[in-house]
Write a protein that holds these residues in place. Structure first.
Motif, short mmCIF file in Angstrom:
data_model
loop_
_atom_site.label_atom_id
_atom_site.label_comp_id
_atom_site.label_asym_id
_atom_site.label_seq_id
_atom_site.Cartn_x
_atom_site.Cartn_y
_atom_site.Cartn_z
N ARG A 1 26.23 47.91 43.07
CA ARG A 1 26.76 49.25 43.34
C ARG A 1 27.77 49.20 44.48
O ARG A 1 28.81 49.87 44.45
CB ARG A 1 25.64 50.22 43.68
CG ARG A 1 24.70 50.44 42.52
CD ARG A 1 23.43 51.14 43.00
NE ARG A 1 22.37 51.02 42.03
CZ ARG A 1 22.16 51.87 41.03
NH1 ARG A 1 22.94 52.91 40.89
NH2 ARG A 1 21.17 51.69 40.19
N VAL A 2 27.47 48.40 45.50
CA VAL A 2 28.39 48.25 46.62
C VAL A 2 29.69 47.61 46.13
O VAL A 2 30.78 48.07 46.47
CB VAL A 2 27.74 47.42 47.74
CG1 VAL A 2 28.76 47.06 48.82
CG2 VAL A 2 26.57 48.17 48.35
N ALA A 3 29.59 46.58 45.32
CA ALA A 3 30.78 45.89 44.80
C ALA A 3 31.66 46.84 43.99
O ALA A 3 32.88 46.84 44.12
CB ALA A 3 30.38 44.69 43.96
N VAL A 4 31.04 47.66 43.16
CA VAL A 4 31.81 48.62 42.35
C VAL A 4 32.51 49.63 43.26
O VAL A 4 33.70 49.93 43.07
CB VAL A 4 30.90 49.34 41.33
CG1 VAL A 4 31.57 50.55 40.73
CG2 VAL A 4 30.48 48.37 40.24
N LEU A 5 31.79 50.16 44.23
CA LEU A 5 32.39 51.15 45.13
C LEU A 5 33.54 50.57 45.95
O LEU A 5 34.49 51.27 46.27
CB LEU A 5 31.32 51.75 46.05
CG LEU A 5 30.29 52.65 45.36
CD1 LEU A 5 29.15 52.99 46.33
CD2 LEU A 5 30.94 53.92 44.84
N LEU A 6 33.45 49.28 46.28
CA LEU A 6 34.50 48.62 47.06
C LEU A 6 35.59 48.03 46.17
O LEU A 6 36.60 47.55 46.68
CB LEU A 6 33.89 47.51 47.93
CG LEU A 6 32.96 47.96 49.04
CD1 LEU A 6 32.32 46.76 49.71
CD2 LEU A 6 33.70 48.83 50.04
N ASP A 7 35.36 48.01 44.86
CA ASP A 7 36.28 47.42 43.90
C ASP A 7 36.55 45.94 44.21
O ASP A 7 37.68 45.49 44.32
CB ASP A 7 37.59 48.21 43.85
CG ASP A 7 38.44 47.84 42.63
OD1 ASP A 7 37.86 47.41 41.61
OD2 ASP A 7 39.68 47.99 42.70
N VAL A 8 35.44 45.21 44.40
CA VAL A 8 35.51 43.77 44.66
C VAL A 8 34.55 43.05 43.71
O VAL A 8 33.65 43.66 43.14
CB VAL A 8 35.15 43.41 46.12
CG1 VAL A 8 36.13 44.04 47.09
CG2 VAL A 8 33.73 43.83 46.46
#
Length: 133
Positions: A101-108
């Motif tokens: 979820r963090v990766a998606v929100l940061l687009d990484v």
């Protein structure tokens, strides 16, 4: 450059997987900061104060974080992520729930289940059901 590690705990006890994540983070950079999100987790914070590798402990203490719900935790991490080169969490159900979820929100891109850090941008991890590294 610094690394942020998300602490896994049950508001009383620090999970050993957090110490493994801290050790991995130390292979990336010596400036390691850890974030503890929970409710009345003073015992966890006191244990982390004894870990020499940690330079700073960030605490988010609120009764609404008594249970580690990814939908509540991931926005906190993403709001802090700009100050770090790497954001890490234990390779446990806890970390595997929050970090995508963090990766998606940061687009990484997320690099999961690493077993060794060779350099800040080189990680060894198993693929093909563990048959290749």
């Amino acid at each position: 450059m610094s690394v942020l590690v998300l602490a896994e705990h049950d508001n009383k006890e620090l999970k050993p997987s957090t110490l493994s994540a801290i050790t991995a983070a130390s292979k990336i950079h010596e400036n390691i900061e850890i974030i503890v999100i929970g409710s009345e987790c003073d015992e966890v914070i006191n244990k982390l104060k004894n870990v020499n590798l940690i330079k700073k402990i960030i605490v988010v203490d609120d009764p609404k974080y008594i249970n580690p719900i990814a939908e509540l935790i991931s926005p906190i991490i993403t709001s802090l992520a700009d100050g770090y080169t790497h954001v890490m969490a234990p390779a446990s159900t806890f970390g595997k729930n929050i970090m995508p979820r963090v990766a998606v929100l940061l687009d990484v891109a997320q690099v999961s289940d690493i077993i060794k850090v060779e350099a800040p941008d080189i990680f060894i991890r198993p693929i093909y059901a563990g048959n290749a590294l």
